[in-house]
Design an enzyme around this catalytic site. Structure first.
Site, PDB file in Angstrom:
ATOM      1  CG  ASP A 340       3.447   4.273   3.113  1.00  0.00           C
ATOM      2  OD1 ASP A 340       3.127   4.182   4.306  1.00  0.00           O
ATOM      3  OD2 ASP A 340       2.849   4.981   2.295  1.00  0.00           O
ATOM      4  CG  ASP A 645       2.386   7.419  -0.887  1.00  0.00           C
ATOM      5  OD1 ASP A 645       2.719   7.441   0.321  1.00  0.00           O
ATOM      6  OD2 ASP A 645       1.231   7.163  -1.268  1.00  0.00           O
ATOM      7  CG  ASP A 649       6.454   7.389   3.334  1.00  0.00           C
ATOM      8  OD1 ASP A 649       6.374   6.831   4.440  1.00  0.00           O
ATOM      9  OD2 ASP A 649       5.513   7.451   2.522  1.00  0.00           O
TER      10      ASP A 649
END
Length: 913
Positions: A340, A645, A649
């Protein structure tokens, strides 16, 4: 307001694209109004649609979960060994084996329970309360009682309790990073959007679990519980099955092959002994028991657990908290890291990086909210006081601001809008803080707050000479429309619109978010600011370029991953231009196209598998897109690590071979779905963890290469005795003594081996690579033969010389153990010679293990009680000399084999150098 109980609504609302409908159409479809539902109607809908909660997944009972932990072939092998030792009456050995079996089951039981709490963490994100309009009145109710059609009021600080179609908005900004990956709060409105608009661009919607940070609004509930976007993520999580790590798959395959080999060899030996050699079934049964006991690697599960646990401890020192033991090794086998962007590769702290004045271009050093960094022009550090227009731009950003920059125990953070926080940090870098000018020299008299339709914020101040100033900040095109002149080093000059537009385009191409600053040195027409005061006659001061910058350490970490042959891919919910710019700074996807989530959505699985390997930057990716990308890479044979985070996700984290969550800024849902948590939110920690993971795998292979020749030597000794009708050199009890008391003690020391030099210069091992390659099988065979020749040869020699059977067997046992001791040093390096100080003394735990093994073997040889149990006998110095000579011969031959392989270059072709 609805006056009657509605019975026409369907039992389940269809997944309508609510963002494509106008507020009026949504109200009509849900048969509601601005006064909300009637209480009775809400009660009926609650019965029809259920509570606004995420249903807990079906869970197996604790007893069944515990019993299923024993469904593991490696544990079957251990339990089989326990049955054999019990049949021989060695209850202590049986107890040790069963204790290891139960311990492994308990660890697995605890880990599975932790993994299931990922879904609980998502359910905890739902707001507990909501302000709802029913019967024309505002009520504070349990958010679980919300139903489709309810009118919900939102104010700053609220967590959105359900998916809402906004119908009335006033300066609403919502933090959606956890759901969409968007690094900045999203400005909301009531406008419709196209059907295929990404989640982060649906400005007329507010989604369950997101946070209102500014403004207020009213929205109509369009989805509750499992039908919300948060509920869809929860459903994805519940459908993802836990995949075994590469190590567990390989160990399971290895154990299965070994078990079949042992059973087949034992059966063949029994048949040959009884039918060919004419031995009695009773005698052959005892020989087969000895053969089976010698072949089973009793210490493997315990050593594997200890090796992984030591890896966990080493990773913890590097701020990588491992939640699932096998993930330690799995990190060492990853071929692709999908990361990410927001908060992982970047700091999730907006930072001013460029200031464009009429005559100067200033670079701002330092990243994040910590106010440290220099201002530079053409590489030369400057002070803001040297350039009046620069100083005024910084002052304007600090004054036209509602955020607060705070420092708590050395950690800097922003309360309020992150972009405004970046302006405060810029001011602090230039020596200008908010409190000093605002409260003492430049007090604020009035302000116009930011509104999306006007796209600017303005404040009215008086300086220390009581002169009036109006400062404004906002979108560059809007601010330029309000300006008549621009500020240069010699004062005001004619506005060069083309210059500012060219600078805007250049910075936008670099992925920077733009903010313009202007001022007017006059008082409002009245005592308070009015929009009429903002129409014209402003002076353009500067253009600011703002970015959530890459972590400095992440740049180095990506470089190290590339050096180790690991592909790094960035998957983010942010805009494609921003993602591409960040990717270039990190050397991810340079010169390659970026792909959006909308493009991923229209691809079939085969096309996506091909594209996923070629493209390294994916933008505007929703949770389902991230999940599909991870699955596509896995189907292409890759071992995938996923970092993130946010709750968006979590599905991809759970699906990946190794899920890595951020510990400081990560949501609980992300942490609970992961295998590992980074305590420092530092992507660079992943590179260190990969190094540790590779070392763990090396150590496991070193242990197997140490253990199997010992077992193999014992097997060959027993088989030779059976085939050639010799007296059995090793009894079953003596075999178990070697395997349990000495092999385990010595092999444990290899778990403490440090990583070999150059371990991160190797390519990732192929995902399909067997635990034992052809080369390693060769080494196991050749060392097994040497041990067999030494033990059997000396045993027969001593018998022919008239030595008693007890002494000859004791010498055979000690030869196997001494060969283990010498070969333990050989096993420290795959190919490198151990004939050096580092090789002989570099692992002190090996010296401790040898020191512990010597008294054990002396006790076996000389203690009367051990002689009674194992039929051992005392040895003379001459007999000990023969034992040591056999061990030294193995050591020298093993080093000679390494030397030949190094000199022929075979080691490089095998990927061991």
């Amino acid at each position: 307001m609805t006056d009657r109980v509605n019975t026409d609504l369907p039992q389940q609302l269809s997944p309508t694209d609510w963002h494509t409908l106008t507020p009026g159409q949504v109200e009509q479809m849900l048969q509601t109004g601005r006064g909300g539902l009637a209480q009775e109607e809400a009660r009926q809908r609650l019965m029809k649609y259920g509570f606004n909660r995420l249903a807990p997944p079906k869970k197996r009972g604790p007893l069944l979960r515990f019993l299923l932990q024993f469904h593991n072939l490696l544990l079957y092998v251990m339990m089989g060994a326990a049955v054999i030792t019990a049949s021989l009456g060695y209850w202590i050995d049986t107890g040790v084996l069963m204790m290891a079996v139960v311990l492994n089951a308990i660890i697995g039981f605890i880990q599975e329970g932790k993994a299931e709490s990922a879904l609980d963490a998502i359910r905890d994100m739902l707001s507990p309360h909501a302000t709802v309009i029913r019967d024309g009145q505002h009520h504070d109710i349990d958010a679980g009682d919300l139903v489709p059609g309810d009118m919900v009021a939102l104010v700053s600080g609220d967590r959105v309790p359900a998916d809402l179609r906004l119908i009335n908005v006033r300066d609403l900004r919502i933090e959606e990073a956890a759901l969409t990956g968007e690094s900045l709060p999203v400005e909301k409105n009531t406008e419709t959007a196209e059907p295929d608009t990404p989640l982060g661009d649906r400005y007329g919607m507010a989604y369950s679990g997101t946070l209102v940070i500014y403004g207020k609004a009213v929205g109509v509930v369009v989805a509750t519980g499992a039908q919300t976007e948060l509920g869809k993520i929860n459903q994805m999580l519940s459908e993802i099955r836990n995949l075994a790590t590469p190590l567990l798959r390989k160990v399971d395959y290895f154990a299965r092959q070994l078990a079949f080999f042992i059973l087949g060899l034992s059966a063949l030996t029994f048949v040959l002994g009884t039918l060919w050699r004419g031995h009695s079934p009773q005698d052959m049964f005892m020989m087969v028991v000895a053969l089976t006991a010698s072949a089973i690697p009793e210490g493997l599960p315990a050593i594997m657990t200890v090796t992984l646990a030591l890896g966990v401890r080493r990773m913890a020192r590097r701020n990588a908290i491992v939640r699932l033991l096998p993930a330690v090794e799995a990190l060492g086998s990853v071929t692709v890291i999908c990361s990410d962007k927001t908060g992982t590769l970047t700091r999730n702290e907006m930072t001013v990086q460029r200031i464009i004045c009429a005559e100067h271009r200033v670079n701002v050093e330092g990243v994040g909210y910590e106010p440290s960094g220099e201002l530079c022009i053409d590489g030369r550090c400057i002070t803001a006081a040297e350039y009046p227009e620069l100083a005024l731009a910084i002052r304007a950003g600090v004054l036209c601001n509602d955020a607060r920059l705070l420092n708590e125990e050395g950690r800097w953070w922003v309360e309020g809008d992150p972009t405004e926080g970046a302006l405060l940090v810029l001011g602090a870098k230039a020596g200008l803080t908010l409190n000093e000018p605002n409260e003492n020299a430049w007090p604020r008299i009035d302000a116009i707050p930011f509104e999306s339709q006007h796209r600017f914020m303005a404040t009215y101040h008086c300086d220390s000479q009581q002169e009036p100033w109006i400062f404004v900040k906002g979108a560059p095109e809007r601010i330029l429309d309000m300006c008549r002149t621009q500020l240069g080093s010699n004062g005001e000059q004619e506005l060069d619109v083309d210059y500012w537009r060219r600078m805007s385009n250049d910075m936008a191409a670099q992925g920077l978010r733009l903010l313009a600053l202007a001022c007017k040195r006059s008082a409002p027409k009245s005592d308070l600011l009015d929009h009429n005061d903002m129409e014209s006659d402003f002076v353009m001061i500067a253009l600011l370029g703002i970015m959530d910058p890459p972590r400095e350490e992440a740049v180095q970490a990506v470089r190290e991953c590339h050096r180790a042959g690991i592909r790094v891919k960035m998957i983010t919910g942010d805009h494609v231009e921003t993602a591409r710019a960040i990717g270039e700074k990190l050397n991810i996807g340079v010169g390659k196209p970026a792909l959006t989530g909308a493009e991923v959505a229209v691809m079939d699985d085969e096309t996506l598998r091909n594209v996923a390997m070629e493209v390294d930057v994916f933008a505007r990716a929703a949770p389902e897109h991230k999940l599909r990308l991870v699955q596509a890479l896995q189907e292409s044979g890759q071992v995938v690590a996923m970092t993130g985070d946010g709750v968006n996700d979590a599905p991809a984290l759970k699906c990946a071979d190794v899920g890595v969550a951020m510990g400081m800024k990560g949501t609980e849902a992300a942490k609970e779905a992961s295998d590992m948590v980074l305590a420092d939110d530092n992507f660079a920690t992943i590179a260190s963890a990969v190094r540790e993971g590779r070392a763990v795998y090396d150590n496991l292979k070193k242990f197997i290469l140490f253990m199997l020749p010992t077992n193999g030597g014992e097997v060959l000794v027993v088989i030779a005795a059976i085939l050639f009708e010799l007296t059995l050199p090793l009894t079953p009890a003596q075999v178990l003594w070697i395997n349990m008391a000495t092999s385990g003690t010595l092999g444990l020391a290899l778990a403490f081996e440090p990583a070999e030099r150059g371990i991160m210069d190797r390519r990732p091992r192929p995902p399909g690579e067997a635990l034992l390659s052809g080369f390693f099988i060769w080494r196991v065979f050749i060392v097994s033969v040497i041990i067999m020749i030494g033990a059997l040869g000396v045993f027969l020699w001593e018998l022919n010389a008239g030595t008693s059977l007890e002494v000859a067997r004791t010498m055979a046992v000690n030869i196997v153990v001494v060969c283990e001791v010498f070969y333990l040093f050989n096993s420290r390096f795959f190919l490198k010679s151990v004939l050096s100080r580092e090789g002989l003394t570099g692992n002190r735990y090996i010296l401790f293990a040898v020191a512990a093994c010597i008294p054990l073997q002396l006790a076996y040889t000389y203690l009367p009680i051990m002689q009674t149990i194992f039929n051992s006998a005392s040895l003379s110095l001459l007999e000990w000399g023969k034992v040591l000579a056999a061990g030294l011969l193995l050591f020298l031959l093993a080093e000679l084999e390494k030397f030949i392989i190094r000199r022929t270059g075979l080691g490089k072709r095998l990927g061991l150098q």
